[in-house]
Design a protein around this motif. Structure first.
Motif, PDB file in Angstrom:
ATOM      1  N   VAL A 117       0.832  -1.209   0.000  1.00 26.83           N
ATOM      2  CA  VAL A 117       0.000   0.000   0.000  1.00 26.83           C
ATOM      3  C   VAL A 117       0.862   1.253   0.000  1.00 26.83           C
ATOM      4  CG1 VAL A 117      -1.701   1.305   1.321  1.00 26.83           C
ATOM      5  CG2 VAL A 117      -1.967  -1.153   1.057  1.00 26.83           C
ATOM      6  N   HIS A 118       2.000   1.218   0.684  1.00 28.34           N
ATOM      7  CA  HIS A 118       2.906   2.376   0.678  1.00 28.34           C
ATOM      8  C   HIS A 118       3.425   2.643  -0.738  1.00 28.34           C
ATOM      9  CE1 HIS A 118       5.561   5.380   2.301  1.00 28.34           C
ATOM     10  NE2 HIS A 118       6.639   4.751   1.864  1.00 28.34           N
ATOM     11  N   ALA A 119       3.671   1.587  -1.499  1.00 29.31           N
ATOM     12  CA  ALA A 119       3.963   1.677  -2.939  1.00 29.31           C
ATOM     13  C   ALA A 119       5.179   2.536  -3.258  1.00 29.31           C
ATOM     14  CB  ALA A 119       2.734   2.179  -3.699  1.00 29.31           C
ATOM     15  N   ASP A 120       6.239   2.357  -2.494  1.00 30.49           N
ATOM     16  CA  ASP A 120       7.497   2.990  -2.895  1.00 30.49           C
ATOM     17  C   ASP A 120       7.978   2.302  -4.166  1.00 30.49           C
ATOM     18  OD1 ASP A 120      10.467   3.362  -3.075  1.00 30.49           O
ATOM     19  OD2 ASP A 120      10.105   4.563  -1.276  1.00 30.49           O
ATOM     20  N   PRO A 121       8.299   3.050  -5.229  1.00 32.84           N
ATOM     21  CA  PRO A 121       8.641   2.415  -6.506  1.00 32.84           C
ATOM     22  C   PRO A 121       9.940   1.625  -6.485  1.00 32.84           C
ATOM     23  CG  PRO A 121       8.965   4.791  -6.625  1.00 32.84           C
ATOM     24  CD  PRO A 121       8.254   4.524  -5.334  1.00 32.84           C
ATOM     25  N   ALA A 122      10.746   1.767  -5.418  1.00 33.69           N
ATOM     26  CA  ALA A 122      11.981   1.006  -5.316  1.00 33.69           C
ATOM     27  C   ALA A 122      11.884  -0.135  -4.311  1.00 33.69           C
ATOM     28  CB  ALA A 122      13.139   1.929  -4.932  1.00 33.69           C
ATOM     29  N   ALA A 123      10.733  -0.332  -3.682  1.00 31.50           N
ATOM     30  CA  ALA A 123      10.595  -1.332  -2.627  1.00 31.50           C
ATOM     31  C   ALA A 123      10.612  -2.748  -3.199  1.00 31.50           C
ATOM     32  CB  ALA A 123       9.314  -1.087  -1.833  1.00 31.50           C
ATOM     33  N   GLN A 124      11.077  -3.687  -2.382  1.00 35.43           N
ATOM     34  CA  GLN A 124      11.280  -5.056  -2.845  1.00 35.43           C
ATOM     35  C   GLN A 124       9.981  -5.811  -3.115  1.00 35.43           C
ATOM     36  OE1 GLN A 124      12.850  -3.446  -0.400  1.00 35.43           O
ATOM     37  NE2 GLN A 124      14.837  -4.346   0.142  1.00 35.43           N
ATOM     38  N   LEU A 125       9.028  -5.761  -2.194  1.00 40.08           N
ATOM     39  CA  LEU A 125       7.845  -6.611  -2.328  1.00 40.08           C
ATOM     40  C   LEU A 125       6.916  -6.187  -3.465  1.00 40.08           C
ATOM     41  CD1 LEU A 125       7.153  -7.375   1.435  1.00 40.08           C
ATOM     42  CD2 LEU A 125       8.556  -8.621  -0.217  1.00 40.08           C
ATOM     43  N   PRO A 126       6.692  -4.879  -3.684  1.00 41.53           N
ATOM     44  CA  PRO A 126       5.940  -4.516  -4.898  1.00 41.53           C
ATOM     45  C   PRO A 126       6.620  -5.002  -6.175  1.00 41.53           C
ATOM     46  CG  PRO A 126       5.976  -2.677  -3.363  1.00 41.53           C
ATOM     47  CD  PRO A 126       6.907  -3.714  -2.810  1.00 41.53           C
ATOM     48  N   LEU A 127       7.953  -4.972  -6.193  1.00 45.68           N
ATOM     49  CA  LEU A 127       8.689  -5.428  -7.381  1.00 45.68           C
ATOM     50  C   LEU A 127       8.428  -6.905  -7.655  1.00 45.68           C
ATOM     51  CD1 LEU A 127      10.913  -4.913  -9.556  1.00 45.68           C
ATOM     52  CD2 LEU A 127      12.576  -5.589  -7.816  1.00 45.68           C
ATOM     53  N   ILE A 128       8.518  -7.745  -6.617  1.00 49.00           N
ATOM     54  CA  ILE A 128       8.300  -9.174  -6.810  1.00 49.00           C
ATOM     55  C   ILE A 128       6.846  -9.455  -7.168  1.00 49.00           C
ATOM     56  CG2 ILE A 128       8.509 -11.446  -5.764  1.00 49.00           C
ATOM     57  CD1 ILE A 128      11.163  -9.924  -6.283  1.00 49.00           C
ATOM     58  N   ALA A 129       5.920  -8.693  -6.591  1.00 43.87           N
ATOM     59  CA  ALA A 129       4.504  -8.868  -6.924  1.00 43.87           C
ATOM     60  C   ALA A 129       4.242  -8.575  -8.395  1.00 43.87           C
ATOM     61  CB  ALA A 129       3.645  -7.974  -6.034  1.00 43.87           C
ATOM     62  N   VAL A 130       4.826  -7.499  -8.903  1.00 46.91           N
ATOM     63  CA  VAL A 130       4.626  -7.132 -10.304  1.00 46.91           C
ATOM     64  C   VAL A 130       5.297  -8.143 -11.230  1.00 46.91           C
ATOM     65  CG1 VAL A 130       5.233  -5.415 -12.054  1.00 46.91           C
ATOM     66  CG2 VAL A 130       4.250  -4.681  -9.876  1.00 46.91           C
ATOM     67  N   LEU A 131       6.499  -8.562 -10.894  1.00 45.07           N
ATOM     68  CA  LEU A 131       7.210  -9.528 -11.736  1.00 45.07           C
ATOM     69  C   LEU A 131       6.399 -10.797 -11.926  1.00 45.07           C
ATOM     70  CD1 LEU A 131       9.799 -10.557 -13.190  1.00 45.07           C
ATOM     71  CD2 LEU A 131      10.548 -11.430 -10.962  1.00 45.07           C
ATOM     72  N   GLY A 132       5.814 -11.313 -10.839  1.00 41.90           N
ATOM     73  CA  GLY A 132       5.121 -12.588 -10.912  1.00 41.90           C
ATOM     74  C   GLY A 132       3.634 -12.509 -11.173  1.00 41.90           C
ATOM     75  N   ASN A 133       3.125 -11.320 -11.511  1.00 42.30           N
ATOM     76  CA  ASN A 133       1.682 -11.153 -11.730  1.00 42.30           C
ATOM     77  C   ASN A 133       0.874 -11.627 -10.518  1.00 42.30           C
ATOM     78  OD1 ASN A 133       1.689 -10.035 -14.373  1.00 42.30           O
ATOM     79  ND2 ASN A 133       2.107 -12.062 -15.214  1.00 42.30           N
ATOM     80  N   ALA A 134       1.317 -11.232  -9.343  1.00 44.63           N
ATOM     81  CA  ALA A 134       0.597 -11.590  -8.120  1.00 44.63           C
ATOM     82  C   ALA A 134      -0.785 -10.952  -8.112  1.00 44.63           C
ATOM     83  CB  ALA A 134       1.393 -11.148  -6.895  1.00 44.63           C
TER      84      ALA A 134
END
Length: 292
Positions: A117-134
């Motif tokens: 929810v914080h959605a920092d564009p450099a954060a690790q967990l949003p990155l992995i979520a986007v990569l894997g189409n979570a």
């Protein structure tokens, strides 16, 4: 500085939390780990009139497996994401990325849902979520929505979350057998947010089939950037010497990071180039059953 005054609420059920969020609308903010919102409150960058503490909603702290997915509750702490046996077994890339978040005390408090929810564009967990189409599961009084990660993140610290809704879980597709993976990031100091982060998965193609390569970058756009490299990799021999160098240079040339005095765009491209080569080299090694 200290936070502006607010009314504090600590609901005991998800329904009670949703009732508070719906009742107070944009005047309310949920808080769990507080590793991002806490500093924002202290600096008065966020001034909610009502703070809704979710820490008693223990039913949102879990890790579950199905045949194809890994479902993690929104209140699950980063430390558990990094160390849970289920995550290490079925999504080691997620576990690896989570282990790099901040420092140990931050990983003990920060939550999966809070990071998304914080959605920092450099954060690790949003990155992995986007990569894997979570799939990100959000719930409000009107019902539950399932949102693909690529649609959930709208801009810097902006997500597809309506007033009165909260994230309750995330469903990550498991990595298929034989998938190579890697994560790498560059920051000025250990524990800082990344200047650039890169994650990739790679499966070697059988005879007559192309390899499947997926890559995402953080810190180079307003949201985590998932790259479609299928056309570029077509008919390329990824076992040939130098292909990772060529691929990394291609990726670096395609991104358009923001230019500013603190971190010039050219510097981000150079870092992205280096990290992409590291990540692809490690991913192909794992896909071959080797230790990177």
């Amino acid at each position: 500085m200290k936070p502006a005054s607010f009314d504090y609420h600590r609901p005991q059920t998800i329904e009670a939390a949703l009732d508070l969020l719906a009742r107070y609308g944009e005047a309310a903010k949920p808080i769990a780990g507080g590793q991002s919102l806490g500093p924002m409150l202290n600096m008065r960058l966020a001034r909610p009139e009502h703070l809704v503490d979710l820490n008693d909603l223990v039913e949102l702290d879990y890790v579950r497996e199905t045949d194809t997915e890994l479902e993690i509750g929104a209140l699950t702490r980063h430390h558990r994401v990094a160390n849970a046996v289920e995550v290490g077994r079925s999504h080691p890339l997620l576990a690896s990325a989570a282990s790099t978040i901040g420092h140990y005390p931050i990983r003990q408090r920060g939550t999966l849902g809070g990071s998304l929810v914080h959605a920092d564009p450099a954060a690790q967990l949003p990155l992995i979520a986007v990569l894997g189409n979570a799939k990100i599961i959000v719930r409000g009084q009107s019902g539950t929505r399932e949102i693909e990660a690529g649609d959930f993140f709208k801009s810097v610290m902006t997500v597809d979350l309506r007033y009165g809704e909260m994230v309750i879980a995330v469903r990550f597709p498991k990595l298929l057998p034989g998938t190579g993976w890697a994560f790498d990031m560059f920051s000025r100091r250990r524990g800082d947010f990344a200047i650039v982060a890169v994650a990739a998965t790679l499966r070697l193609g059988d005879e007559g089939h192309q390899p499947v390569i997926e890559m995402a970058l953080g810190g180079v756009d307003a949201v985590p950037l998932r790259l479609d490299l299928g056309d570029w990799f077509e008919n390329r021999d990824i076992t040939a010497a130098g292909w990772t160098r060529e691929a990394a240079a291609h990726v670096a040339a395609t991104i358009s990071p923001e230019d500013n005095k603190m971190v010039p765009a050219d510097f981000r491209r150079e870092i992205a180039d280096m990290l992409c080569e590291n990540v692809l080299t490690a991913a192909i090694a794992r896909a071959r059953g080797e230790t990177p």
